[in-house]
Design a protein around this motif. Structure first.
Motif, PDB file in Angstrom:
ATOM      1  N   GLY A 157      50.894  55.488  61.765  1.00  0.00           N
ATOM      2  CA  GLY A 157      50.645  55.212  60.551  1.00  0.00           C
ATOM      3  C   GLY A 157      50.743  56.196  59.547  1.00  0.00           C
ATOM      4  O   GLY A 157      50.931  57.235  59.955  1.00  0.00           O
ATOM      5  N   PHE A 158      50.467  55.995  58.253  1.00  0.00           N
ATOM      6  CA  PHE A 158      50.419  56.985  57.152  1.00  0.00           C
ATOM      7  C   PHE A 158      49.552  58.158  57.441  1.00  0.00           C
ATOM      8  O   PHE A 158      49.875  59.291  57.420  1.00  0.00           O
ATOM      9  CB  PHE A 158      50.259  56.225  55.834  1.00  0.00           C
ATOM     10  N   MET A 159      48.351  57.783  57.564  1.00  0.00           N
ATOM     11  CA  MET A 159      47.143  58.816  57.914  1.00  0.00           C
ATOM     12  C   MET A 159      47.671  59.462  59.142  1.00  0.00           C
ATOM     13  O   MET A 159      47.448  61.046  59.408  1.00  0.00           O
ATOM     14  CB  MET A 159      45.954  58.459  57.944  1.00  0.00           C
ATOM     15  N   GLY A 160      47.964  58.877  60.044  1.00  0.00           N
ATOM     16  CA  GLY A 160      48.294  59.375  61.440  1.00  0.00           C
ATOM     17  C   GLY A 160      49.572  60.472  61.453  1.00  0.00           C
ATOM     18  O   GLY A 160      48.952  61.514  62.032  1.00  0.00           O
ATOM     19  N   VAL A 215      46.358  48.875  71.461  1.00  0.00           N
ATOM     20  CA  VAL A 215      44.727  48.692  71.269  1.00  0.00           C
ATOM     21  C   VAL A 215      44.000  47.330  71.594  1.00  0.00           C
ATOM     22  O   VAL A 215      42.990  47.259  71.738  1.00  0.00           O
ATOM     23  CB  VAL A 215      44.104  49.315  70.027  1.00  0.00           C
ATOM     24  N   THR A 216      44.932  46.487  71.701  1.00  0.00           N
ATOM     25  CA  THR A 216      44.310  44.926  71.731  1.00  0.00           C
ATOM     26  C   THR A 216      44.372  44.472  73.104  1.00  0.00           C
ATOM     27  O   THR A 216      43.985  43.440  73.561  1.00  0.00           O
ATOM     28  CB  THR A 216      45.484  43.869  70.982  1.00  0.00           C
ATOM     29  N   PHE A 217      44.872  45.577  74.348  1.00  0.00           N
ATOM     30  CA  PHE A 217      44.650  45.187  75.607  1.00  0.00           C
ATOM     31  C   PHE A 217      43.591  45.811  75.990  1.00  0.00           C
ATOM     32  O   PHE A 217      43.178  47.062  75.686  1.00  0.00           O
ATOM     33  CB  PHE A 217      46.211  45.669  76.445  1.00  0.00           C
ATOM     34  N   ALA A 257      43.654  53.778  64.397  1.00  0.00           N
ATOM     35  CA  ALA A 257      44.412  52.493  64.770  1.00  0.00           C
ATOM     36  C   ALA A 257      43.572  51.398  64.150  1.00  0.00           C
ATOM     37  O   ALA A 257      42.420  51.179  64.209  1.00  0.00           O
ATOM     38  CB  ALA A 257      44.570  52.048  66.216  1.00  0.00           C
ATOM     39  N   ALA A 258      44.392  50.552  63.363  1.00  0.00           N
ATOM     40  CA  ALA A 258      43.548  49.445  62.496  1.00  0.00           C
ATOM     41  C   ALA A 258      44.952  48.646  61.962  1.00  0.00           C
ATOM     42  O   ALA A 258      45.996  49.168  61.867  1.00  0.00           O
ATOM     43  CB  ALA A 258      42.731  49.948  61.647  1.00  0.00           C
ATOM     44  N   GLY A 310      39.441  46.850  69.267  1.00  0.00           N
ATOM     45  CA  GLY A 310      39.877  47.989  69.622  1.00  0.00           C
ATOM     46  C   GLY A 310      38.936  49.298  70.039  1.00  0.00           C
ATOM     47  O   GLY A 310      39.183  50.166  71.073  1.00  0.00           O
ATOM     48  N   PRO A 311      38.257  49.272  68.742  1.00  0.00           N
ATOM     49  CA  PRO A 311      37.238  50.480  69.088  1.00  0.00           C
ATOM     50  C   PRO A 311      36.291  50.338  70.354  1.00  0.00           C
ATOM     51  O   PRO A 311      35.782  51.586  70.747  1.00  0.00           O
ATOM     52  CB  PRO A 311      36.460  50.392  67.696  1.00  0.00           C
TER      53      PRO A 311
END
Length: 545
Positions: free
Chosen positions: A22-25, A88-90, A114-115, A133-134
Protein backbone atom coordinates in the motif's frame (compact mmCIF):
# COMPACT_ATOMS: atom_id res chain seq x y z
CA UNK A 1 23.58 6.07 11.07
CA UNK A 2 25.94 8.00 13.31
CA UNK A 3 24.32 9.34 16.48
CA UNK A 4 20.99 7.62 15.85
CA UNK A 5 19.65 5.49 18.67
CA UNK A 6 16.72 4.39 16.49
CA UNK A 7 18.93 3.21 13.62
CA UNK A 8 21.15 1.42 16.12
CA UNK A 9 18.12 -0.31 17.65
CA UNK A 10 16.97 -1.72 14.29
CA UNK A 11 20.47 -2.94 13.47
CA UNK A 12 20.52 -6.73 13.13
CA UNK A 13 16.74 -7.01 13.65
CA UNK A 14 14.18 -8.68 11.40
CA UNK A 15 10.91 -6.84 10.69
CA UNK A 16 7.57 -8.24 9.55
CA UNK A 17 5.27 -5.87 7.62
CA UNK A 18 1.67 -6.36 6.51
CA UNK A 19 0.16 -3.97 3.97
CA UNK A 20 3.61 -3.27 2.51
CA UNK A 21 2.27 -2.89 -1.03
CA UNK A 22 0.00 0.00 0.00
CA UNK A 23 0.88 3.70 -0.12
CA UNK A 24 2.12 3.93 3.47
CA UNK A 25 3.67 0.45 3.34
CA UNK A 26 5.98 1.35 0.43
CA UNK A 27 7.19 4.47 2.23
CA UNK A 28 7.78 2.47 5.43
CA UNK A 29 9.90 -0.15 3.63
CA UNK A 30 11.94 2.52 1.84
CA UNK A 31 12.55 4.50 5.02
CA UNK A 32 13.64 1.47 7.06
CA UNK A 33 16.15 0.40 4.38
CA UNK A 34 17.56 3.90 3.88
CA UNK A 35 17.61 5.32 7.41
CA UNK A 36 18.18 2.06 9.31
CA UNK A 37 20.84 0.51 7.03
CA UNK A 38 21.77 -2.13 9.62
CA UNK A 39 18.33 -3.75 9.58
CA UNK A 40 18.75 -7.47 8.98
CA UNK A 41 15.69 -8.46 6.95
CA UNK A 42 12.23 -7.19 5.98
CA UNK A 43 9.58 -9.88 5.52
CA UNK A 44 6.60 -8.55 3.56
CA UNK A 45 3.28 -10.36 3.55
CA UNK A 46 2.05 -10.57 -0.06
CA UNK A 47 -0.78 -12.44 -1.69
CA UNK A 48 -0.83 -13.64 -5.30
CA UNK A 49 -3.16 -11.54 -7.44
CA UNK A 50 -4.27 -11.12 -11.04
CA UNK A 51 -2.40 -14.17 -12.23
CA UNK A 52 0.88 -13.09 -10.61
CA UNK A 53 2.70 -15.15 -8.05
CA UNK A 54 4.44 -13.62 -5.04
CA UNK A 55 7.91 -13.59 -6.64
CA UNK A 56 6.57 -11.60 -9.60
CA UNK A 57 4.83 -9.15 -7.32
CA UNK A 58 8.02 -8.72 -5.29
CA UNK A 59 10.03 -7.86 -8.44
CA UNK A 60 7.41 -5.31 -9.44
CA UNK A 61 7.42 -3.93 -5.90
CA UNK A 62 11.20 -3.41 -5.90
CA UNK A 63 11.03 -1.75 -9.32
CA UNK A 64 8.65 0.88 -7.98
CA UNK A 65 9.66 4.52 -8.34
CA UNK A 66 9.62 4.93 -4.57
CA UNK A 67 12.94 3.04 -4.36
CA UNK A 68 14.66 5.21 -6.98
CA UNK A 69 17.17 6.74 -4.57
CA UNK A 70 17.97 3.38 -2.99
CA UNK A 71 18.57 1.78 -6.38
CA UNK A 72 20.96 4.57 -7.32
CA UNK A 73 22.83 4.92 -4.02
CA UNK A 74 22.46 1.68 -2.01
CA UNK A 75 21.15 -1.11 -4.28
CA UNK A 76 22.41 -3.76 -1.88
CA UNK A 77 19.74 -2.71 0.64
CA UNK A 78 16.96 -3.91 -1.65
CA UNK A 79 18.28 -7.47 -1.27
CA UNK A 80 17.04 -7.39 2.31
CA UNK A 81 13.42 -7.49 1.14
CA UNK A 82 11.79 -10.92 1.17
CA UNK A 83 8.17 -11.80 0.45
CA UNK A 84 6.09 -14.45 2.21
CA UNK A 85 2.89 -15.65 0.55
CA UNK A 86 -0.21 -15.10 2.63
CA UNK A 87 -3.54 -13.34 3.08
CA UNK A 88 -4.73 -11.52 6.20
CA UNK A 89 -8.26 -12.91 5.73
CA UNK A 90 -7.06 -16.53 6.22
CA UNK A 91 -6.38 -18.25 9.55
CA UNK A 92 -2.71 -17.83 10.37
CA UNK A 93 -2.57 -15.49 7.33
CA UNK A 94 -2.47 -18.64 5.19
CA UNK A 95 1.28 -18.92 5.77
CA UNK A 96 3.02 -22.14 4.87
CA UNK A 97 4.56 -24.08 7.81
CA UNK A 98 8.04 -23.11 6.57
CA UNK A 99 7.23 -19.38 6.34
CA UNK A 100 5.46 -19.44 9.70
CA UNK A 101 8.55 -20.97 11.28
CA UNK A 102 10.78 -18.43 9.57
CA UNK A 103 8.79 -15.52 10.93
CA UNK A 104 8.22 -16.80 14.46
CA UNK A 105 11.89 -17.68 14.85
CA UNK A 106 13.36 -14.40 13.60
CA UNK A 107 10.98 -11.44 13.74
CA UNK A 108 11.30 -8.96 16.60
CA UNK A 109 9.35 -5.92 15.24
CA UNK A 110 5.95 -6.01 13.51
CA UNK A 111 4.20 -3.23 11.57
CA UNK A 112 0.57 -3.94 10.76
CA UNK A 113 -0.80 -1.60 8.09
CA UNK A 114 -2.92 -4.11 6.16
CA UNK A 115 -6.50 -2.87 5.78
CA UNK A 116 -9.16 -2.02 3.28
CA UNK A 117 -9.38 1.76 3.02
CA UNK A 118 -12.46 1.78 0.79
CA UNK A 119 -15.13 3.85 2.52
CA UNK A 120 -17.95 2.01 0.74
CA UNK A 121 -16.56 -1.49 1.32
CA UNK A 122 -18.99 -4.31 2.08
CA UNK A 123 -19.19 -4.80 5.86
CA UNK A 124 -18.31 -8.49 5.62
CA UNK A 125 -15.10 -7.72 3.72
CA UNK A 126 -14.23 -4.80 6.02
CA UNK A 127 -14.62 -7.02 9.10
CA UNK A 128 -12.45 -9.75 7.59
CA UNK A 129 -9.62 -7.36 6.73
CA UNK A 130 -9.82 -4.72 9.46
CA UNK A 131 -10.96 -6.76 12.48
CA UNK A 132 -10.22 -10.45 11.91
CA UNK A 133 -6.85 -9.60 10.33
CA UNK A 134 -5.43 -7.95 13.48
CA UNK A 135 -6.80 -10.81 15.57
CA UNK A 136 -4.95 -13.36 13.43
CA UNK A 137 -1.81 -11.24 13.72
CA UNK A 138 -1.96 -11.42 17.53
CA UNK A 139 -2.08 -15.21 17.32
CA UNK A 140 1.06 -15.20 15.16
CA UNK A 141 2.82 -12.69 17.41
CA UNK A 142 2.31 -14.91 20.45
CA UNK A 143 4.53 -17.48 18.77
CA UNK A 144 7.38 -15.03 18.07
CA UNK A 145 10.30 -15.81 20.31
CA UNK A 146 12.10 -12.50 19.82
CA UNK A 147 9.13 -10.13 19.64
CA UNK A 148 9.77 -6.69 21.14
CA UNK A 149 7.17 -4.41 19.56
CA UNK A 150 4.01 -4.43 17.44
CA UNK A 151 2.87 -1.18 15.82
CA UNK A 152 -0.73 -1.23 14.56
CA UNK A 153 -1.83 1.44 12.06
CA UNK A 154 -5.36 2.66 12.75
CA UNK A 155 -7.05 5.95 11.79
CA UNK A 156 -7.80 9.15 13.64
CA UNK A 157 -11.28 9.00 12.12
CA UNK A 158 -12.94 6.49 14.41
CA UNK A 159 -15.52 7.08 17.14
CA UNK A 160 -16.72 10.11 15.17
CA UNK A 161 -19.78 10.55 17.37
CA UNK A 162 -17.39 12.52 19.62
CA UNK A 163 -16.23 16.09 18.90
CA UNK A 164 -12.88 15.52 20.60
CA UNK A 165 -10.90 12.32 20.25
CA UNK A 166 -8.19 11.71 22.80
CA UNK A 167 -5.31 9.24 22.57
CA UNK A 168 -7.25 6.45 24.24
CA UNK A 169 -9.11 3.37 23.05
CA UNK A 170 -12.84 4.01 23.35
CA UNK A 171 -15.27 1.22 24.24
CA UNK A 172 -17.07 -0.29 21.26
CA UNK A 173 -20.85 -0.15 20.85
CA UNK A 174 -20.81 -3.88 20.11
CA UNK A 175 -18.59 -6.76 21.20
CA UNK A 176 -16.14 -7.20 18.28
CA UNK A 177 -15.89 -10.96 18.89
CA UNK A 178 -19.67 -11.38 18.77
CA UNK A 179 -19.79 -9.25 15.61
CA UNK A 180 -17.23 -11.53 13.94
CA UNK A 181 -19.28 -14.59 14.90
CA UNK A 182 -22.47 -12.94 13.64
CA UNK A 183 -20.97 -11.87 10.31
CA UNK A 184 -19.45 -15.31 9.75
CA UNK A 185 -22.79 -17.09 10.06
CA UNK A 186 -24.81 -14.75 7.82
CA UNK A 187 -24.88 -14.70 4.03
CA UNK A 188 -23.75 -11.62 2.13
CA UNK A 189 -27.25 -10.40 1.31
CA UNK A 190 -28.39 -10.47 4.93
CA UNK A 191 -25.22 -8.68 6.09
CA UNK A 192 -25.88 -5.93 3.54
CA UNK A 193 -29.45 -5.63 4.81
CA UNK A 194 -28.38 -5.02 8.43
CA UNK A 195 -25.22 -3.00 7.74
CA UNK A 196 -26.82 0.39 8.31
CA UNK A 197 -28.26 -0.69 11.65
CA UNK A 198 -24.94 -2.20 12.79
CA UNK A 199 -22.80 0.75 11.71
CA UNK A 200 -25.12 3.24 13.41
CA UNK A 201 -23.72 6.78 13.48
CA UNK A 202 -20.44 5.83 11.81
CA UNK A 203 -20.25 7.33 8.30
CA UNK A 204 -18.94 4.14 6.69
CA UNK A 205 -17.70 0.59 7.28
CA UNK A 206 -14.04 1.69 7.27
CA UNK A 207 -14.21 3.90 10.38
CA UNK A 208 -16.57 1.43 12.05
CA UNK A 209 -14.29 -1.58 11.68
CA UNK A 210 -11.08 0.32 12.52
CA UNK A 211 -12.61 1.34 15.86
CA UNK A 212 -13.66 -2.26 16.53
CA UNK A 213 -10.14 -3.48 15.75
CA UNK A 214 -8.68 -1.21 18.44
CA UNK A 215 -11.12 -2.55 21.01
CA UNK A 216 -10.30 -6.13 20.04
CA UNK A 217 -6.54 -5.51 20.25
CA UNK A 218 -6.86 -3.98 23.70
CA UNK A 219 -8.89 -6.94 24.91
CA UNK A 220 -6.75 -9.73 23.44
CA UNK A 221 -3.18 -8.41 23.24
CA UNK A 222 -2.28 -9.73 26.70
CA UNK A 223 1.45 -9.26 27.28
CA UNK A 224 2.24 -8.40 23.64
CA UNK A 225 4.06 -5.02 23.53
CA UNK A 226 1.59 -3.14 21.34
CA UNK A 227 1.21 0.50 20.27
CA UNK A 228 -1.31 2.16 17.95
CA UNK A 229 -0.58 4.99 15.49
CA UNK A 230 -3.61 6.89 14.18
CA UNK A 231 -2.87 9.07 11.14
CA UNK A 232 -5.50 11.52 9.93
CA UNK A 233 -5.79 12.19 6.15
CA UNK A 234 -2.48 10.96 4.70
CA UNK A 235 -1.27 12.90 1.66
CA UNK A 236 1.80 13.15 -0.60
CA UNK A 237 5.31 13.13 0.87
CA UNK A 238 6.81 16.39 2.05
CA UNK A 239 10.46 15.30 1.66
CA UNK A 240 10.88 11.51 1.65
CA UNK A 241 11.13 9.20 -0.18
CA UNK A 242 10.72 11.79 -2.97
CA UNK A 243 9.22 15.29 -2.54
CA UNK A 244 5.57 15.18 -3.53
CA UNK A 245 5.53 11.41 -4.11
CA UNK A 246 2.05 9.86 -4.12
CA UNK A 247 0.69 6.82 -5.95
CA UNK A 248 -3.09 6.99 -5.51
CA UNK A 249 -6.08 9.29 -5.92
CA UNK A 250 -7.42 8.79 -2.39
CA UNK A 251 -8.64 11.78 -0.40
CA UNK A 252 -7.42 15.26 -1.34
CA UNK A 253 -5.08 13.87 -4.02
CA UNK A 254 -8.11 13.21 -6.21
CA UNK A 255 -9.26 16.79 -5.60
CA UNK A 256 -5.85 18.27 -6.36
CA UNK A 257 -5.40 16.25 -9.55
CA UNK A 258 -8.98 16.77 -10.76
CA UNK A 259 -8.81 20.53 -10.26
CA UNK A 260 -5.42 20.81 -11.96
CA UNK A 261 -6.77 18.87 -14.93
CA UNK A 262 -9.78 21.17 -15.16
CA UNK A 263 -11.96 18.07 -14.77
CA UNK A 264 -13.49 18.77 -11.34
CA UNK A 265 -14.78 22.29 -10.65
CA UNK A 266 -17.14 21.98 -7.70
CA UNK A 267 -16.98 20.26 -4.30
CA UNK A 268 -19.29 19.86 -1.33
CA UNK A 269 -16.93 21.20 1.34
CA UNK A 270 -17.30 23.57 4.27
CA UNK A 271 -14.33 25.77 3.42
CA UNK A 272 -14.06 27.22 6.94
CA UNK A 273 -13.38 23.85 8.58
CA UNK A 274 -9.91 22.48 9.26
CA UNK A 275 -8.77 19.84 6.78
CA UNK A 276 -6.67 17.53 8.93
CA UNK A 277 -4.14 16.38 6.33
CA UNK A 278 -0.65 15.05 7.11
CA UNK A 279 2.22 14.28 4.69
CA UNK A 280 2.94 10.54 4.55
CA UNK A 281 6.54 10.83 5.77
CA UNK A 282 5.34 12.12 9.18
CA UNK A 283 3.27 9.08 10.27
CA UNK A 284 5.90 6.73 8.79
CA UNK A 285 8.69 8.33 10.83
CA UNK A 286 6.42 8.26 13.87
CA UNK A 287 5.72 4.53 13.38
CA UNK A 288 9.43 3.70 13.26
CA UNK A 289 10.11 5.80 16.36
CA UNK A 290 7.13 4.25 18.15
CA UNK A 291 8.46 0.76 17.36
CA UNK A 292 11.78 1.70 18.97
CA UNK A 293 10.19 3.39 21.98
CA UNK A 294 7.70 0.55 22.60
CA UNK A 295 10.51 -2.00 22.62
CA UNK A 296 12.61 0.10 25.01
CA UNK A 297 9.64 0.64 27.34
CA UNK A 298 8.74 -3.05 27.18
CA UNK A 299 12.25 -4.03 28.21
CA UNK A 300 12.10 -1.60 31.12
CA UNK A 301 8.72 -2.92 32.28
CA UNK A 302 9.94 -6.52 32.05
CA UNK A 303 12.64 -5.58 34.50
CA UNK A 304 10.15 -3.87 36.82
CA UNK A 305 7.62 -6.11 38.50
CA UNK A 306 4.10 -4.98 39.28
CA UNK A 307 3.80 -2.38 36.47
CA UNK A 308 1.03 -3.32 33.99
CA UNK A 309 1.60 -2.83 30.31
CA UNK A 310 -0.48 -0.23 28.56
CA UNK A 311 -1.26 0.28 24.87
CA UNK A 312 0.00 3.73 23.90
CA UNK A 313 -2.02 5.54 21.23
CA UNK A 314 -0.45 8.21 19.02
CA UNK A 315 -2.73 10.53 17.06
CA UNK A 316 -0.70 11.73 14.07
CA UNK A 317 -2.72 14.75 12.97
CA UNK A 318 -2.20 18.45 12.25
CA UNK A 319 -5.52 20.05 13.24
CA UNK A 320 -4.56 20.71 16.85
CA UNK A 321 -0.92 21.75 16.39
CA UNK A 322 -0.82 23.25 12.88
CA UNK A 323 -4.34 23.77 11.48
CA UNK A 324 -5.08 24.32 7.79
CA UNK A 325 -8.58 25.20 6.56
CA UNK A 326 -9.98 23.89 3.30
CA UNK A 327 -10.30 27.49 2.10
CA UNK A 328 -6.57 28.06 2.60
CA UNK A 329 -5.81 24.71 0.99
CA UNK A 330 -7.78 25.76 -2.11
CA UNK A 331 -6.19 29.21 -2.25
CA UNK A 332 -2.61 27.92 -2.07
CA UNK A 333 -3.31 24.94 -4.32
CA UNK A 334 -4.80 27.12 -7.05
CA UNK A 335 -1.79 29.42 -6.89
CA UNK A 336 0.57 26.53 -7.51
CA UNK A 337 -1.53 25.00 -10.29
CA UNK A 338 -1.06 28.28 -12.14
CA UNK A 339 2.68 27.95 -11.51
CA UNK A 340 2.92 24.22 -12.37
CA UNK A 341 0.08 23.59 -14.86
CA UNK A 342 -0.46 20.19 -16.37
CA UNK A 343 -0.08 19.68 -20.11
CA UNK A 344 -3.43 18.20 -21.10
CA UNK A 345 -5.95 20.40 -19.30
CA UNK A 346 -9.63 20.05 -20.13
CA UNK A 347 -10.30 23.60 -19.00
CA UNK A 348 -8.76 26.46 -17.02
CA UNK A 349 -8.29 25.15 -13.44
CA UNK A 350 -10.65 26.49 -10.81
CA UNK A 351 -13.13 25.16 -8.26
CA UNK A 352 -15.90 26.24 -5.93
CA UNK A 353 -16.73 24.96 -2.43
CA UNK A 354 -20.24 24.89 -0.99
CA UNK A 355 -21.93 23.37 2.07
CA UNK A 356 -25.31 23.20 0.36
CA UNK A 357 -26.27 19.93 -1.29
CA UNK A 358 -28.70 21.74 -3.60
CA UNK A 359 -26.17 24.33 -4.73
CA UNK A 360 -23.60 21.56 -5.21
CA UNK A 361 -25.99 19.57 -7.44
CA UNK A 362 -26.72 22.67 -9.53
CA UNK A 363 -23.00 23.39 -9.85
CA UNK A 364 -22.37 19.78 -10.93
CA UNK A 365 -25.09 20.02 -13.56
CA UNK A 366 -23.72 23.25 -15.04
CA UNK A 367 -19.95 22.75 -14.59
CA UNK A 368 -19.70 18.99 -15.13
CA UNK A 369 -22.67 17.36 -16.82
CA UNK A 370 -23.53 20.11 -19.32
CA UNK A 371 -20.04 19.99 -20.93
CA UNK A 372 -19.98 16.18 -20.54
CA UNK A 373 -23.21 15.65 -22.48
CA UNK A 374 -22.04 18.10 -25.14
CA UNK A 375 -18.72 16.26 -25.55
CA UNK A 376 -20.46 12.88 -25.65
CA UNK A 377 -22.86 14.18 -28.30
CA UNK A 378 -19.94 15.31 -30.46
CA UNK A 379 -18.22 11.96 -29.88
CA UNK A 380 -21.35 10.04 -30.86
CA UNK A 381 -21.80 12.10 -34.04
CA UNK A 382 -18.17 11.57 -35.04
CA UNK A 383 -18.16 7.86 -34.28
CA UNK A 384 -15.85 8.12 -31.25
CA UNK A 385 -16.20 6.47 -27.84
CA UNK A 386 -18.74 8.07 -25.52
CA UNK A 387 -17.15 8.43 -22.07
CA UNK A 388 -17.50 11.80 -20.35
CA UNK A 389 -20.82 11.36 -18.55
CA UNK A 390 -19.68 7.94 -17.32
CA UNK A 391 -16.39 9.42 -16.06
CA UNK A 392 -18.22 12.13 -14.14
CA UNK A 393 -20.61 9.56 -12.64
CA UNK A 394 -17.64 7.58 -11.32
CA UNK A 395 -15.84 10.70 -10.06
CA UNK A 396 -18.92 11.98 -8.26
CA UNK A 397 -19.47 8.62 -6.56
CA UNK A 398 -15.86 8.55 -5.33
CA UNK A 399 -16.01 12.14 -4.10
CA UNK A 400 -19.39 11.69 -2.41
CA UNK A 401 -17.82 9.10 -0.06
CA UNK A 402 -15.80 11.97 1.41
CA UNK A 403 -18.66 14.47 1.82
CA UNK A 404 -19.15 13.63 5.50
CA UNK A 405 -15.48 14.30 6.30
CA UNK A 406 -15.41 17.55 4.34
CA UNK A 407 -18.46 19.02 6.06
CA UNK A 408 -17.62 18.02 9.66
CA UNK A 409 -14.74 18.77 11.98
CA UNK A 410 -13.19 17.03 14.99
CA UNK A 411 -10.46 17.88 17.43
CA UNK A 412 -7.83 15.15 17.49
CA UNK A 413 -5.71 15.45 20.62
CA UNK A 414 -2.11 14.82 19.56
CA UNK A 415 0.13 15.04 22.62
CA UNK A 416 1.87 11.66 22.68
CA UNK A 417 3.95 12.33 19.53
CA UNK A 418 5.16 15.58 21.11
CA UNK A 419 6.07 13.77 24.33
CA UNK A 420 7.91 11.13 22.32
CA UNK A 421 10.16 13.83 20.86
CA UNK A 422 11.68 14.27 24.34
CA UNK A 423 13.13 10.75 24.10
CA UNK A 424 14.79 11.35 20.71
CA UNK A 425 18.31 12.63 20.16
CA UNK A 426 18.86 15.63 17.87
CA UNK A 427 20.10 13.27 15.15
CA UNK A 428 16.95 11.16 15.41
CA UNK A 429 14.70 14.22 15.37
CA UNK A 430 16.26 15.25 12.07
CA UNK A 431 16.22 11.78 10.51
CA UNK A 432 12.86 10.58 11.82
CA UNK A 433 11.01 13.89 11.81
CA UNK A 434 7.34 13.78 12.81
CA UNK A 435 6.77 17.14 14.52
CA UNK A 436 3.82 18.46 12.50
CA UNK A 437 4.30 21.92 13.97
CA UNK A 438 7.24 22.33 11.58
CA UNK A 439 5.17 21.90 8.40
CA UNK A 440 5.09 25.06 6.24
CA UNK A 441 1.76 24.70 4.44
CA UNK A 442 2.59 27.12 1.64
CA UNK A 443 5.77 25.22 0.74
CA UNK A 444 4.19 21.81 1.25
CA UNK A 445 1.11 22.40 -0.91
CA UNK A 446 3.44 23.60 -3.68
CA UNK A 447 5.31 20.30 -3.35
CA UNK A 448 1.99 18.43 -3.28
CA UNK A 449 0.79 20.03 -6.52
CA UNK A 450 4.12 19.40 -8.24
CA UNK A 451 3.99 15.78 -7.01
CA UNK A 452 0.44 15.25 -8.29
CA UNK A 453 1.54 16.67 -11.64
CA UNK A 454 4.51 14.34 -11.89
CA UNK A 455 3.40 11.11 -10.21
CA UNK A 456 -0.38 11.08 -10.79
CA UNK A 457 -0.82 12.98 -14.06
CA UNK A 458 2.55 11.66 -15.33
CA UNK A 459 3.78 15.04 -16.63
CA UNK A 460 7.54 15.31 -17.01
CA UNK A 461 9.05 18.59 -15.69
CA UNK A 462 10.31 19.30 -19.23
CA UNK A 463 6.70 19.84 -20.35
CA UNK A 464 6.19 22.91 -18.16
CA UNK A 465 6.85 25.53 -20.91
CA UNK A 466 4.26 23.90 -23.19
CA UNK A 467 1.82 23.57 -20.28
CA UNK A 468 2.14 27.27 -19.46
CA UNK A 469 1.45 28.22 -23.07
CA UNK A 470 -1.61 25.99 -23.00
CA UNK A 471 -2.74 27.61 -19.74
CA UNK A 472 -2.62 31.07 -21.37
CA UNK A 473 -4.71 29.81 -24.29
CA UNK A 474 -7.28 28.32 -21.93
CA UNK A 475 -7.40 31.56 -19.95
CA UNK A 476 -8.08 33.47 -23.18
CA UNK A 477 -10.77 30.92 -24.07
CA UNK A 478 -12.29 31.28 -20.60
CA UNK A 479 -12.45 35.08 -20.91
CA UNK A 480 -13.85 34.83 -24.45
CA UNK A 481 -16.55 32.45 -23.22
CA UNK A 482 -17.43 34.88 -20.44
CA UNK A 483 -17.72 37.72 -22.96
CA UNK A 484 -19.93 35.59 -25.20
CA UNK A 485 -22.14 34.61 -22.27
CA UNK A 486 -22.31 38.26 -21.17
CA UNK A 487 -23.25 39.34 -24.71
CA UNK A 488 -25.96 36.65 -24.87
CA UNK A 489 -27.28 37.75 -21.49
CA UNK A 490 -27.41 41.40 -22.58
CA UNK A 491 -29.13 40.47 -25.84
CA UNK A 492 -31.76 38.45 -23.98
CA UNK A 493 -32.20 41.30 -21.51
CA UNK A 494 -32.55 43.80 -24.37
CA UNK A 495 -35.10 41.58 -26.12
CA UNK A 496 -37.15 41.23 -22.94
CA UNK A 497 -37.07 44.99 -22.37
CA UNK A 498 -38.30 45.62 -25.91
CA UNK A 499 -41.12 43.11 -25.39
CA UNK A 500 -42.19 44.79 -22.15
CA UNK A 501 -42.03 48.25 -23.76
CA UNK A 502 -44.10 47.03 -26.72
CA UNK A 503 -46.66 45.48 -24.40
CA UNK A 504 -46.98 48.71 -22.45
CA UNK A 505 -47.39 50.81 -25.59
CA UNK A 506 -50.19 48.52 -26.88
CA UNK A 507 -52.09 48.53 -23.59
CA UNK A 508 -55.21 50.86 -23.23
CA UNK A 509 -54.18 54.37 -22.21
CA UNK A 510 -55.61 54.18 -18.72
CA UNK A 511 -52.83 51.74 -17.70
CA UNK A 512 -50.08 54.00 -19.00
CA UNK A 513 -51.29 57.15 -17.29
CA UNK A 514 -50.57 58.37 -13.82
CA UNK A 515 -52.42 57.09 -10.82
CA UNK A 516 -54.55 60.24 -10.59
CA UNK A 517 -55.66 60.01 -14.23
CA UNK A 518 -56.40 56.33 -13.80
CA UNK A 519 -58.69 57.02 -10.90
CA UNK A 520 -60.41 59.86 -12.81
CA UNK A 521 -61.02 57.46 -15.70
CA UNK A 522 -62.43 54.94 -13.27
CA UNK A 523 -64.72 57.61 -11.76
CA UNK A 524 -66.02 58.56 -15.21
CA UNK A 525 -66.76 54.95 -16.12
CA UNK A 526 -68.56 54.38 -12.85
CA UNK A 527 -70.70 57.54 -13.32
CA UNK A 528 -71.78 56.28 -16.75
CA UNK A 529 -72.74 52.82 -15.51
CA UNK A 530 -74.61 53.69 -12.31
CA UNK A 531 -77.32 56.05 -11.28
CA UNK A 532 -76.42 55.77 -7.63
CA UNK A 533 -75.24 59.30 -6.91
CA UNK A 534 -74.42 58.48 -3.34
CA UNK A 535 -71.16 56.93 -4.33
CA UNK A 536 -69.75 60.05 -6.00
CA UNK A 537 -68.65 61.83 -2.83
CA UNK A 538 -66.69 58.75 -1.77
CA UNK A 539 -65.02 58.40 -5.14
CA UNK A 540 -64.27 62.09 -5.31
CA UNK A 541 -62.95 62.08 -1.76
CA UNK A 542 -60.82 59.05 -2.56
CA UNK A 543 -59.37 60.64 -5.68
CA UNK A 544 -58.57 63.88 -3.91
CA UNK A 545 -56.90 62.07 -1.05
Amino acid sequence: MEGSSIAEFYKGRTVFITGATGFMGKVLVEKLLRSCPGVEQLYLLMRPSKGKDVSTRLREFIDNQVFENLRNEHPEQLKKIAAVAGDVTFPGFGLSPEDMQLITDNVSIVFNSAATVKFDEELKTAVQLNVKGPRELLAICRKMEKLQAVVHVSTAFNNLDREELDEVIYPATIDPIKLIELIDCLDDGLVRAITKELVGQCPNTYTYTKALAEQLLERECGDIPLAIVRPSIVTAAEQEPLPGWVDNLNGPTGFVSGVGKGFIRTFKINSQLVGDIVPVDYPINLMIAVGWHTAIQNKRLNNTSGIPKKIEVYNCSTGQKNPLTWAKFREIGFKYWLKYPTVEMMWYPNCSFTKSRTVHKIDQAISHYLPAYALDLVARLTGKRVKWVRLYDRAHHAISCLDFFMTHQWRFVSENPIRLLDFLSEADRRTFYFDVRQIDWNTYIGTYVAGARRYILKDDPSTLPAARRNLKKLYAAKMLLRLILLAVFLLVLSYLWQQVSSWRSNTPGGYMASDNITFLHLQSEVEKETSNQGINPYLTSGIKS
